[in-house]
Design a protein around this motif. Structure first.
Motif, PDB file in Angstrom:
ATOM      1  N   VAL A 240      38.090  44.944  36.331  1.00 58.06           N
ATOM      2  CA  VAL A 240      38.322  43.761  35.947  1.00 58.06           C
ATOM      3  C   VAL A 240      37.250  42.558  36.411  1.00 58.06           C
ATOM      4  CG1 VAL A 240      40.031  41.847  35.999  1.00 58.06           C
ATOM      5  CG2 VAL A 240      40.719  44.310  35.961  1.00 58.06           C
ATOM      6  N   LEU A 241      36.628  42.060  35.299  1.00 56.90           N
ATOM      7  CA  LEU A 241      35.771  41.170  35.683  1.00 56.90           C
ATOM      8  C   LEU A 241      36.411  39.817  35.813  1.00 56.90           C
ATOM      9  CD1 LEU A 241      32.519  41.645  33.768  1.00 56.90           C
ATOM     10  CD2 LEU A 241      33.217  42.563  35.837  1.00 56.90           C
ATOM     11  N   SER A 242      36.243  38.811  36.895  1.00 55.76           N
ATOM     12  CA  SER A 242      37.008  37.528  37.375  1.00 55.76           C
ATOM     13  C   SER A 242      36.124  36.869  38.257  1.00 55.76           C
ATOM     14  CB  SER A 242      38.469  37.948  37.492  1.00 55.76           C
ATOM     15  OG  SER A 242      38.853  36.632  37.575  1.00 55.76           O
ATOM     16  N   GLN A 243      36.272  35.589  38.279  1.00 51.42           N
ATOM     17  CA  GLN A 243      35.723  34.889  39.127  1.00 51.42           C
ATOM     18  C   GLN A 243      34.183  35.265  39.679  1.00 51.42           C
ATOM     19  OE1 GLN A 243      38.442  34.975  42.655  1.00 51.42           O
ATOM     20  NE2 GLN A 243      40.066  35.111  41.141  1.00 51.42           N
ATOM     21  N   ARG A 244      33.471  35.751  38.512  1.00 48.68           N
ATOM     22  CA  ARG A 244      31.922  35.938  38.710  1.00 48.68           C
ATOM     23  C   ARG A 244      31.782  37.164  39.270  1.00 48.68           C
ATOM     24  NH1 ARG A 244      29.760  30.172  40.665  1.00 48.68           N
ATOM     25  NH2 ARG A 244      30.397  28.968  38.868  1.00 48.68           N
ATOM     26  N   LYS A 245      32.600  38.370  39.592  1.00 46.84           N
ATOM     27  CA  LYS A 245      32.635  39.397  40.128  1.00 46.84           C
ATOM     28  C   LYS A 245      33.483  40.366  39.633  1.00 46.84           C
ATOM     29  CE  LYS A 245      35.678  38.161  43.880  1.00 46.84           C
ATOM     30  NZ  LYS A 245      35.891  37.802  45.554  1.00 46.84           N
ATOM     31  N   VAL A 246      33.480  41.635  40.047  1.00 45.30           N
ATOM     32  CA  VAL A 246      34.601  42.612  39.968  1.00 45.30           C
ATOM     33  C   VAL A 246      35.712  42.389  40.782  1.00 45.30           C
ATOM     34  CG1 VAL A 246      35.036  45.011  39.864  1.00 45.30           C
ATOM     35  CG2 VAL A 246      32.720  44.331  39.049  1.00 45.30           C
ATOM     36  N   LEU A 247      36.797  41.967  40.227  1.00 52.38           N
ATOM     37  CA  LEU A 247      38.007  41.459  41.205  1.00 52.38           C
ATOM     38  C   LEU A 247      38.667  42.958  41.628  1.00 52.38           C
ATOM     39  CD1 LEU A 247      40.204  39.370  41.945  1.00 52.38           C
ATOM     40  CD2 LEU A 247      41.079  40.011  39.850  1.00 52.38           C
ATOM     41  N   VAL A 248      38.726  43.882  40.800  1.00 52.73           N
ATOM     42  CA  VAL A 248      39.172  45.037  41.111  1.00 52.73           C
ATOM     43  C   VAL A 248      38.718  46.217  40.305  1.00 52.73           C
ATOM     44  CG1 VAL A 248      41.498  44.567  39.616  1.00 52.73           C
ATOM     45  CG2 VAL A 248      41.468  46.581  41.634  1.00 52.73           C
ATOM     46  N   ALA A 249      38.581  47.452  40.879  1.00 56.37           N
ATOM     47  CA  ALA A 249      38.190  48.485  40.016  1.00 56.37           C
ATOM     48  C   ALA A 249      38.769  49.929  40.345  1.00 56.37           C
ATOM     49  CB  ALA A 249      36.523  48.653  40.107  1.00 56.37           C
ATOM     50  N   ASP A 250      40.179  50.285  39.775  1.00 56.55           N
ATOM     51  CA  ASP A 250      40.864  51.431  40.120  1.00 56.55           C
ATOM     52  C   ASP A 250      41.441  51.791  39.169  1.00 56.55           C
ATOM     53  OD1 ASP A 250      42.206  52.972  42.059  1.00 56.55           O
ATOM     54  OD2 ASP A 250      42.078  51.346  43.554  1.00 56.55           O
ATOM     55  N   THR A 251      42.649  52.719  39.401  1.00 55.55           N
ATOM     56  CA  THR A 251      43.289  53.232  38.187  1.00 55.55           C
ATOM     57  C   THR A 251      44.287  52.095  37.622  1.00 55.55           C
ATOM     58  OG1 THR A 251      45.124  53.602  39.794  1.00 55.55           O
ATOM     59  CG2 THR A 251      43.516  55.154  39.529  1.00 55.55           C
ATOM     60  N   LEU A 252      44.450  52.310  36.443  1.00 55.68           N
ATOM     61  CA  LEU A 252      45.362  51.643  35.660  1.00 55.68           C
ATOM     62  C   LEU A 252      46.692  51.008  36.662  1.00 55.68           C
ATOM     63  CD1 LEU A 252      44.951  52.528  32.092  1.00 55.68           C
ATOM     64  CD2 LEU A 252      45.021  50.091  32.870  1.00 55.68           C
ATOM     65  N   GLU A 253      47.129  51.811  37.004  1.00 49.69           N
ATOM     66  CA  GLU A 253      48.446  51.761  37.597  1.00 49.69           C
ATOM     67  C   GLU A 253      48.257  50.735  38.853  1.00 49.69           C
ATOM     68  OE1 GLU A 253      51.993  54.032  40.132  1.00 49.69           O
ATOM     69  OE2 GLU A 253      50.185  55.013  39.330  1.00 49.69           O
ATOM     70  N   LYS A 254      47.073  50.860  39.509  1.00 50.51           N
ATOM     71  CA  LYS A 254      46.957  49.843  40.663  1.00 50.51           C
ATOM     72  C   LYS A 254      46.343  48.511  40.252  1.00 50.51           C
ATOM     73  CE  LYS A 254      46.220  53.700  43.955  1.00 50.51           C
ATOM     74  NZ  LYS A 254      45.038  54.364  45.001  1.00 50.51           N
ATOM     75  N   VAL A 255      45.316  48.811  39.080  1.00 50.92           N
ATOM     76  CA  VAL A 255      44.992  47.483  38.605  1.00 50.92           C
ATOM     77  C   VAL A 255      46.147  46.663  38.012  1.00 50.92           C
ATOM     78  CG1 VAL A 255      43.554  46.502  36.806  1.00 50.92           C
ATOM     79  CG2 VAL A 255      42.673  48.345  38.006  1.00 50.92           C
ATOM     80  N   ALA A 256      46.946  47.271  37.257  1.00 48.01           N
ATOM     81  CA  ALA A 256      48.201  46.342  36.799  1.00 48.01           C
ATOM     82  C   ALA A 256      48.797  45.759  37.784  1.00 48.01           C
ATOM     83  CB  ALA A 256      48.861  47.253  35.946  1.00 48.01           C
ATOM     84  N   ALA A 257      48.850  46.579  39.025  1.00 54.10           N
ATOM     85  CA  ALA A 257      49.672  45.806  40.062  1.00 54.10           C
ATOM     86  C   ALA A 257      49.084  44.615  41.008  1.00 54.10           C
ATOM     87  CB  ALA A 257      49.925  46.975  41.050  1.00 54.10           C
TER      88      ALA A 257
END
Length: 290
Positions: A240-257
């Motif tokens: 997920v790109l946000s705030q000029r960086k990669v906010l999180v990069a993980d499995t869908l389950e963890k990203v959605a949380a």
């Protein structure tokens, strides 16, 4: 790559196809456990407008990585930077262990632009033969024979080989463009909104094709998309790109949380929940059939 260490990446990008090549040594067992692409401290700016700042991201061998983010977060700018179409203000991008920014332009990328990555004056067989003749040095007869195999690989019927782009449906154009992207047997495939403009049935079929090709050919896939169904049905990880960086990069389950307003609205809003439920229902039906 072959035994000489020639690594090739192809990108279906907007209205064009990029073929990206780098000469490196054949990967050792240790190298196979390392990212095929490593982005570190990447900064992109246009004038005073800063798009990325100290962005880090890894693309792991054999995975399908989905890249999402709100409008203006620089998803396509990131893709362009990785494939050498955009020069970052600072930072490092390593592809197969080579510093992309230090590579000469000729080794970094070759760009072939024409509507949907297809030359409108050539039939599909001829279209796919172009990179095989120009970059692999094959004879035309050999290239066109191999082109027919690539078309079959993407699920197009044999008679599609002699048809022209104007005679194809949107879904067939996508598959033909993918066949051309696969012409030089790339290790990494970059896709920018690959299901855009397709109806839901065509988009779902294209998603399944990407997963099948990844599994069959051992591809690594960098996928920019807004399509939630595509994320759920194809991606091993999501960045997920946000705030000029990669906010999180993980499995869908963890990203959605992840506790972030945009992430929660995107993945847990009405459309996100619908995509999640549909995917879970699909998995349950598949498990029952087995």
């Amino acid at each position: 790559g072959d035994s000489a260490g020639f690594h090739c990446c192809t990108i279906l990008y907007g209205n064009g196809l990029v073929i990206m090549a780098a000469m490196t040594a054949s990967p050792s067992t240790e190298a196979r456990n390392k990212p095929v692409i490593a982005v570190r401290d990447l900064c992109n700016r246009f004038g005073e407008h800063v798009v990325h700042e100290n962005l880090d991201l890894d693309l792991l061998r054999g995975e399908i990585l989905g890249v999402v983010g709100g409008s203006g977060t620089g998803k396509t700018v990131l893709l362009r930077s990785i494939v050498g179409l955009n020069t970052p203000a600072s930072g490092h991008i390593r592809v197969f262990g080579e510093d992309l920014i230090q590579l000469p332009a000729r080794a970094r990328s070759r760009v072939l632009f024409q509507g949907g990555a297809l030359f409108t004056s050539l039939n599909l067989q001829e279209n796919i033969a172009v990179p095989l003749i120009e970059h692999a040095g094959l004879k035309r007869s050999e290239a066109e024979q191999l082109a027919r195999m690539k078309l079959a690989l993407t699920g197009l019927p044999p008679d599609a080989a002699v048809r022209y782009p104007s005679e194809l449906s949107g879904g067939m154009v996508k598959r033909a463009s993918l066949a051309r992207a696969l012409a030089l047997d790339p290790e990494i495939l970059f896709l920018d909104e690959p299901t855009a403009g397709l109806d839901p049935i065509g988009a779902a079929a294209f998603d399944r094709l990407i997963v099948t090709l990844r599994d069959a050919l051992g591809l690594t896939v960098f996928l920019v998309t807004h399509d939630l169904d595509t994320l759920y049905s194809t991606c091993d990880r999501v960045a997920v790109l946000s705030q000029r960086k990669v906010l999180v990069a993980d499995t869908l389950e963890k990203v959605a949380a992840t506790k972030d307003d945009w992430v929660q609205d995107y993945f847990n809003g009405p459309r996100g929940r619908a995509a999640s439920y549909a995917f879970r229902d699909h998995l349950e039906k598949r498990n029952q059939e087995q």
